[in-house]
Motif scaffolding. Structure first.
Motif, PDB file in Angstrom:
ATOM      1  N   SER A 292      27.686  78.726  33.856  1.00  0.00           N
ATOM      2  CA  SER A 292      26.717  79.866  34.117  1.00  0.00           C
ATOM      3  C   SER A 292      27.204  81.083  33.278  1.00  0.00           C
ATOM      4  N   THR A 293      28.264  81.128  32.803  1.00  0.00           N
ATOM      5  CA  THR A 293      28.817  82.180  31.944  1.00  0.00           C
ATOM      6  C   THR A 293      29.032  81.815  30.494  1.00  0.00           C
ATOM      7  N   ASN A 294      28.319  80.675  30.190  1.00  0.00           N
ATOM      8  CA  ASN A 294      28.214  80.183  28.702  1.00  0.00           C
ATOM      9  C   ASN A 294      29.458  79.645  28.152  1.00  0.00           C
ATOM     10  N   LEU A 295      30.335  78.963  29.077  1.00  0.00           N
ATOM     11  CA  LEU A 295      31.530  78.456  28.681  1.00  0.00           C
ATOM     12  C   LEU A 295      31.565  76.969  28.889  1.00  0.00           C
ATOM     13  N   ASP A 296      30.524  76.304  28.648  1.00  0.00           N
ATOM     14  CA  ASP A 296      30.411  74.657  29.073  1.00  0.00           C
ATOM     15  C   ASP A 296      31.426  74.125  28.398  1.00  0.00           C
ATOM     16  N   GLU A 297      31.880  74.325  27.262  1.00  0.00           N
ATOM     17  CA  GLU A 297      33.110  73.501  26.515  1.00  0.00           C
ATOM     18  C   GLU A 297      34.299  73.640  27.613  1.00  0.00           C
ATOM     19  N   CYS A 298      34.561  74.540  28.166  1.00  0.00           N
ATOM     20  CA  CYS A 298      35.765  75.043  29.008  1.00  0.00           C
ATOM     21  C   CYS A 298      35.686  73.943  30.175  1.00  0.00           C
ATOM     22  N   MET A 299      34.440  73.161  30.367  1.00  0.00           N
ATOM     23  CA  MET A 299      34.544  72.272  31.407  1.00  0.00           C
ATOM     24  C   MET A 299      34.828  71.121  31.206  1.00  0.00           C
ATOM     25  N   LEU A 300      34.895  70.710  29.909  1.00  0.00           N
ATOM     26  CA  LEU A 300      35.297  69.436  29.431  1.00  0.00           C
ATOM     27  C   LEU A 300      36.598  68.951  29.971  1.00  0.00           C
ATOM     28  N   PRO A 301      37.903  69.968  30.085  1.00  0.00           N
ATOM     29  CA  PRO A 301      39.119  69.368  30.660  1.00  0.00           C
ATOM     30  C   PRO A 301      38.972  68.963  32.081  1.00  0.00           C
ATOM     31  N   LEU A 302      38.073  69.705  32.825  1.00  0.00           N
ATOM     32  CA  LEU A 302      37.984  69.157  34.246  1.00  0.00           C
ATOM     33  C   LEU A 302      37.267  67.795  34.058  1.00  0.00           C
ATOM     34  N   ILE A 303      36.265  67.372  33.483  1.00  0.00           N
ATOM     35  CA  ILE A 303      35.771  66.006  33.085  1.00  0.00           C
ATOM     36  C   ILE A 303      36.722  65.131  33.043  1.00  0.00           C
ATOM     37  N   ASP A 304      37.663  65.322  31.919  1.00  0.00           N
ATOM     38  CA  ASP A 304      38.508  64.518  31.637  1.00  0.00           C
ATOM     39  C   ASP A 304      39.603  64.267  32.704  1.00  0.00           C
ATOM     40  N   PHE A 305      39.971  65.357  33.533  1.00  0.00           N
ATOM     41  CA  PHE A 305      40.758  65.181  34.743  1.00  0.00           C
ATOM     42  C   PHE A 305      40.323  64.096  35.709  1.00  0.00           C
TER      43      PHE A 305
END
Length: 812
Positions: free
Chosen positions: A435-448
């Motif tokens: 929501s705050t335009n940092l979707d790249e920062c979500m990718l470590p969660l996906i990998d986890f």
């Protein structure tokens, strides 16, 4: 309305990359102090006492892999240092892979007996069977097991830079964290000399850079010392003529790591003997530090191989990073760092009552004034952007996600092992990402999440006889998905941890509309989680489905249908159904998911008008417990809403009133989001104020207490929810705008459907909004009881205006 901020950013870059010792780094967005820290050092590693100076006075910097805290002392600068994969525990402990992995109890056959006990009204038997069979033999405390299997995130040590200076005669002290440049700065004057230290950690270079300078030559007389992690064994060696390298392994599991330090000087002399770097009479000194471990992320671990998470040579990786960094030099590294960081941070700009003048005060004084009732819209804006800063600093692609403290830790062990808590904490860390335009920062969660799938399949089968995968209350970097040893099922029994995590996979897709990601990565994670959910549920003789046994995390008894669990079930099944439709596959599975969803036990309203937390009406209106699990459907889910289910929304409001407006930091962050979802902006603002006043320490870190970073992320997410919501299939502008924010604007926040949105308001009413369509999706916008729907073209912007007479109008 979309603004071009390039001139502003160029100006900021000039300010923050300038080398002048009189630069005022407190301008722009900054957290700063006007008095130095007293030195606290190695002794805290062996103490049960909290390091209050570190927790509330230090300045955190990071790049998603390396983290550091700047303490800003005069005599000897203290810097705590972390690398996110330095963990004890795992399959490489002394007793090997079998000892680590073979801990799932074979409990699935007990489920029928538990459910029979529920049918017969034998609550005690159902509870006893659950307590005894749905845990494991793995304790959660290092002192209770040797070798300790679960492990913990641990410090990589500390750096001390002795300066030869004292505080006598010191003036004009400032310790600053510039959010605009992701740089920490220490400035002071001593004997008519202006000293300055600059610190940043580069994501492109994976190196921490520290520059010590002054406005007069020959003033740098420094001794750089590294104090390693005390529960490891290692050795120092020279790294060329100007550096040191420390190679070591953790005593618990043999994890290898390397810390590499180099120094360059202008003028003066330098030597690197006896494990120290000594500088005399230099004009300027730049220290470069990098570190790595031998940890290798593994999505398909070999359960027989103790080294299945080993695969990196930290000596080689750090050598290459250091070589490249030193060859670039300070200015080029800073330029590269700023451009990388600003490309993320500068996407969003928030202004709150911009015409209200504010004084440039130290942050601790701002907080003190705020607690005493003095409005401070700059502080509120600063807190919002600090959450975004922390996410960029602690979660970048290529490493693990942000943990309970993001990436920052100052001890051998820490609160809750500084682990990945799966019953809200890691999830809350990522509420503001998209929501705050940092979707790249979500990718470590996906990998986890991907690292949990294979181990989680064994857990799902052993405990529930279920397909798919799940996780439990606590996880580590070694694929741990099993419940822990405790028979306290109020916190240790949480089979919905996996499905809750999986909802974030859909969240990422729903914001980005990256069909390639959904097809190649996301869908299988969602599908297998939905299949687990279906198999876990009890299909009762009357045709309904319920969660038996289940709990409301950290609160209350073992139940045959906790509302929280049903809310997560609804969310993951809806995600799976929609994902299969988007890809046009798995009609058979989709039909099953739809059937279970249609027959799931419905939400219920209790005798106080409250949304029930359990299957029976045992709620206590005087209970102010910090967890509000049963409101999951309101937030972060979307099955309770004042728009679609107003009666349930009112029942959720009753719960929030009963629970009160206080709590621990992260809990106030959750309630802030929930009040925003109820579209009560003034009550949401009350929770935001309480979070700042009572759940925030001087450096703006969230406190549980002690420090937990999730409250920071929850707070930032909640402010976004007050200004924009898109979880119900449409974009709602200013759904929970409080009276206090009379005028303002926010640029660059995002809505589901891959829309980027700018909003401006005046006198409490929408002035205009600009919507950039980044995926060409249909767009539905709601404001003030009016709805506008229109088709969009990818890459085009659409401007909306509002006035009282004509309502909401699309003008181009």
């Amino acid at each position: 309305m979309r603004k071009k901020h390039s001139l502003l950013f160029c100006a900021l870059f000039t300010i923050f990359t300038g080398h002048a010792e009189d630069t005022d780094y407190t301008k722009g967005l900054s957290i700063w102090f006007d008095s130095p820290n007293t030195l606290q050092g190695k002794e805290v590693w062996h103490s049960s006492k909290q390091d209050a100076s570190w927790e509330s006075q230090s300045l955190p910097i990071g790049n998603g892999s390396i983290g550091a805290n700047i303490l800003g002392s005069i005599e000897a600068e203290r810097i705590t240092f972390n690398e996110k994969t330095l963990w004890r525990g795992g399959p490489n402990t002394a007793k090997g892979a079998d000892y680590y992995w073979n801990v799932n109890k074979q409990s699935a056959h007990i489920l029928d007996e538990i459910r029979k006990a529920f049918v017969e009204g034998d609550q005690k038997k159902a509870e006893k069977l659950t307590r005894e069979n749905f845990n494991s033999e793995v304790p959660y405390e290092f002192s209770r097991e040797k070798p300790f299997r679960f492990g913990n995130f641990t410090t990589m040590g500390e750096f001390y830079v002795e300066t030869g200076l004292s505080t006598i005669g010191m003036s004009d002290y400032k310790r600053i964290l510039s959010l605009d440049s992701a740089m920490a700065v220490v400035q002071f004057k001593k004997d008519d000399v202006a000293y300055q230290r600059n610190y940043f950690i580069s994501y492109p270079a994976n190196v921490m850079v520290m520059r010590f300078s002054a406005d007069q030559p020959g003033k740098q007389n420094l001794t750089f010392r590294y104090a390693p992690n005390p529960v490891s064994t290692g050795q120092f060696s020279a790294d060329g003529n100007n550096g040191l390298v420390y190679t070591a392994s953790l005593d618990n599991n043999g994890m290898k790591y390397a810390v590499r330090i180099q120094a360059t000087v202008k003028g003066g002399t330098l030597n690197n003997t006896d494990g120290r770097i000594t500088v005399k009479e230099a004009d300027e000194v730049v220290f470069y530090v990098t570190a790595d471990t031998d940890y290798k992320m593994n999505f398909a671990p070999d359960f027989t191989d103790p080294k299945t998470y080993v695969g990196v040579n930290p000596l080689e990786t750090t050598q290459q990073w250091m070589k490249d960094a030193v060859s670039k030099g300070y200015s080029n590294l800073l330029d590269e760092h700023y451009k990388d960081y600003a490309s993320l941070f500068n996407r969003v700009k928030l202004e709150l009552n911009p015409t209200v003048k504010t004084s440039n005060l130290p942050t601790a004084q701002r907080l003190k004034n705020y607690r005493n009732g003095q409005p401070d819209y700059y502080l509120e804006k600063l807190y919002y952007q600090f959450g975004r800063y922390l996410l960029i600093a602690s979660s970048r692609p290529g490493n693990m996600p942000a943990n309970l403290q993001g990436i920052w830790h100052n001890n051998i062990d820490g609160p809750w092992r500084v682990d990945y808590h799966n019953n809200i904490n890691i999830q809350m860390n990522y509420w503001p990402a998209c929501s705050t335009n940092l979707d790249e920062c979500m990718l470590p969660l996906i990998d986890f999440i991907r690292t949990l799938v294979k181990p989680g399949e064994k857990t799902a089968q052993s405990y529930f006889g279920a397909r798919g995968w799940t996780a439990s209350i606590s996880a580590n970097i070694f694929g741990f998905t099993t419940p822990l040893e405790s028979q306290d099922m109020s916190w240790n029994f949480n089979p919905m941890a996996g499905p809750w995590l999986a909802t974030h996979v859909w969240e990422y897709y729903d914001y980005t509309k990256d069909l390639k990601f959904l097809k190649e990565t996301g869908y299988e994670l969602i599908k297998s989680s939905a299949n687990f959910t279906v198999d876990y549920l009890w299909h009762k003789p009357d045709g309904t489905y319920t969660a038996a046994p289940s709990t409301s995390p950290e609160h209350g008894p073992i139940d045959q249908g906790a509302t929280f669990v049903h809310a997560v079930v609804r969310e993951i099944l809806l995600d799976a159904i929609q994902a299969s439709k988007e890809l046009g596959i798995d009609k058979k599975e989709r039909k099953q998911w739809e059937h279970v969803l249609a027959n799931l036990v419905p939400y219920k309203i209790g005798r106080y008008g409250q949304l029930l937390e359990w299957s029976t009406d045992i709620d206590d209106p005087k209970d102010e417990h910090r967890h509000v699990n049963h409101l999951f459907g309101l937030h972060p889910g979307h099955t309770v809403s004042p728009v679609t289910t107003p009666e349930l929304a009112e029942a959720a409001k009753v719960v929030l009133v009963h629970r009160g407006d206080g709590a621990t930091g992260w809990s106030m962050g959750w309630k802030l989001n929930q009040w925003a979802r109820l579209q009560d902006g003034n009550h949401a603002y009350t929770l935001f104020g309480n979070l700042l006043k009572n759940g925030t320490v001087d450096n703006l870190w969230d406190t549980h207490p002690p420090f937990q970073i999730d409250g920071n992320f929850g707070g930032t997410a909640g402010i976004t929810e007050m200004l924009l919501q898109s979880h119900m299939g449409f974009i709602q502008l200013l759904p929970a705008l409080p009276d206090a924010w009379k005028d303002g604007s926010i640029y660059g926040i995002c809505a589901k459907g891959n829309f980027e949105i700018d909003i401006a308001w005046k006198d409490g009413l929408l002035k205009e909004a600009t919507i950039l369509s980044k995926a060409g999706q249909n767009c539905i916008v709601k404001y003030a009881g009016q709805t506008i729907s229109f088709k969009t073209v990818k890459g085009r912007s659409y401007q909306l205006k509002y006035d009282k007479e004509n309502g909401l109008i699309k003008i181009k």
